[in-house]
Design an enzyme around this catalytic site. Sequence first.
Site, mmCIF file in Angstrom:
data_model
loop_
_atom_site.group_PDB
_atom_site.id
_atom_site.type_symbol
_atom_site.label_atom_id
_atom_site.label_comp_id
_atom_site.label_asym_id
_atom_site.label_seq_id
_atom_site.Cartn_x
_atom_site.Cartn_y
_atom_site.Cartn_z
ATOM 1 N N VAL A 1 3.729 -6.188 2.370
ATOM 2 C CA VAL A 1 3.685 -5.367 2.152
ATOM 3 C C VAL A 1 4.695 -4.118 1.517
ATOM 4 O O VAL A 1 5.726 -5.137 1.409
ATOM 5 C CB VAL A 1 4.037 -4.920 3.567
ATOM 6 C CG1 VAL A 1 3.972 -3.034 4.360
ATOM 7 C CG2 VAL A 1 3.378 -6.371 4.631
ATOM 8 N N THR B 1 -1.508 3.768 -5.620
ATOM 9 C CA THR B 1 -1.843 4.001 -4.138
ATOM 10 C C THR B 1 -1.970 5.671 -4.381
ATOM 11 O O THR B 1 -1.872 6.671 -5.337
ATOM 12 C CB THR B 1 -0.376 4.015 -4.082
ATOM 13 O OG1 THR B 1 0.258 2.906 -3.527
ATOM 14 C CG2 THR B 1 0.402 4.912 -2.564
ATOM 15 N N THR C 1 4.539 6.567 -4.671
ATOM 16 C CA THR C 1 3.510 5.229 -5.293
ATOM 17 C C THR C 1 4.560 4.806 -6.798
ATOM 18 O O THR C 1 5.528 5.936 -6.233
ATOM 19 C CB THR C 1 2.519 6.292 -6.190
ATOM 20 O OG1 THR C 1 2.909 6.548 -7.042
ATOM 21 C CG2 THR C 1 1.299 7.547 -5.382
HETATM 22 N N1 ASP Z 1 3.919 1.636 -4.010
HETATM 23 C C1 ASP Z 1 2.593 0.918 -3.510
HETATM 24 C C2 ASP Z 1 3.378 -0.667 -2.881
HETATM 25 O O1 ASP Z 1 3.877 -0.725 -4.171
HETATM 26 C C3 ASP Z 1 2.085 0.747 -5.474
HETATM 27 C C4 ASP Z 1 2.034 1.488 -5.814
HETATM 28 O O2 ASP Z 1 1.836 2.509 -5.994
HETATM 29 O O3 ASP Z 1 1.312 1.675 -7.002
HETATM 30 O O4 ASP Z 1 2.517 -1.219 -2.548
#
Ligand code: ASP
Length: 362
Positions: free
Chosen positions: A240, A211, A262
């Site tokens: 989501v 992200t 993230t």
């Molecule tokens: N937080 C994001 C999600 O769960 C993924 C990530 O940041 O790695 O969709």
Amino acid sequence: MTDSPLTRRALIGTAALAGAAAVLPEGLAAPAPPRPAATDGFRIVTSGNGLEAAKAAREALLAGTDPLDAAIAGVNVVELDPADLTVGYGGIPNEEGVVELDAAVMDGRTMKAGAVAALTGVKTPSKVAKLVMERTDRVFLVGAGARRFATAHGFPDEELLTEKTRKIWLYWKNRLSDLDDWIEAAKDAEDPDVKEFVRKYGKGIFRPQGTIHMSVRSASGDLVGVTTTSGLFFKIPGRVGDSPVIGAGLYSENGVGSAGSTGRGEANLLTCGSHTVVEHLRDGLAPEEACLKALRRIAEKTHHVPRHRDAKGRPTFNVQFYCVDAAGRTAGAAIWSGSKYVVGDAAGVRTLDCAYLHERDA
Ligand code: ASP
């Protein structure tokens, strides 16, 4: 004669406000948040994949662009980059091969926010999120409704799967089971794109994902944030994560701070982490300690599912928080060592090591 609902609502609202003002004890009204002096300079804080994004946001801020537009211009660089497999165009698709994107923006000046989730066919979902904030009286649009809203605002329906991510997805799908109808070709594993993907993500202890979050504190102290992602690799359609959820994936409040995340979205969703970070700032914690304290809460609360804890009781996933406070102090922190974050200011941009709760085994 019946009152028009609008008139009635307006009247009730005015009366309620007048009543509230009359009964508020002296001193209860919140003081106006302090605004740091304009000379304090702007700050950008973003995730480790945001070096180019920080450069673009910095250029925009130096040119006098509004801080939220500067942050969005920054993350647009990553959204439009097919080489980043975790955000926007060229993101890894869901389990059916469809790229579904999540994004949100928050403006700490107005405490307004906009978000989209499971949006298809738009390379820059952060721009659609901003339109939700500006052009509706709502905060969050998902799926087909978000798509129709984007179409109404002139966004074409584009293919977000690249040749590279199509091959990676097909490789993943073909290898899922020997008991289904999909068969892997012997040469698939030799494809350079597939090989690179497996090398980068195949051996990690965490489920691959990624992200970009960016928070900006403008030179005059305004605080804004944006988070955008393609989410968990090969996710269940409609899944989501935390990224577009206000309070989880980002939270920005003038006078206090802006934070974003993230990492494993579900863990953060269950603790509303970005809001927690900002509340810790409000309580007077320094940015790094605010991030670490919110991470500790995630680690403590993740004890009901055995596969989410290792033999020592530590989380088997990672979450990162990034934040900037009203005074312009920045921080990045993660559950596990090894994460990076990027800071930008008038002097330039630089990548730094996140603080962490646990050292990864060598
Ligand atoms: N937080 C994001 C999600 O769960 C993924 C990530 O940041 O790695 O969709």
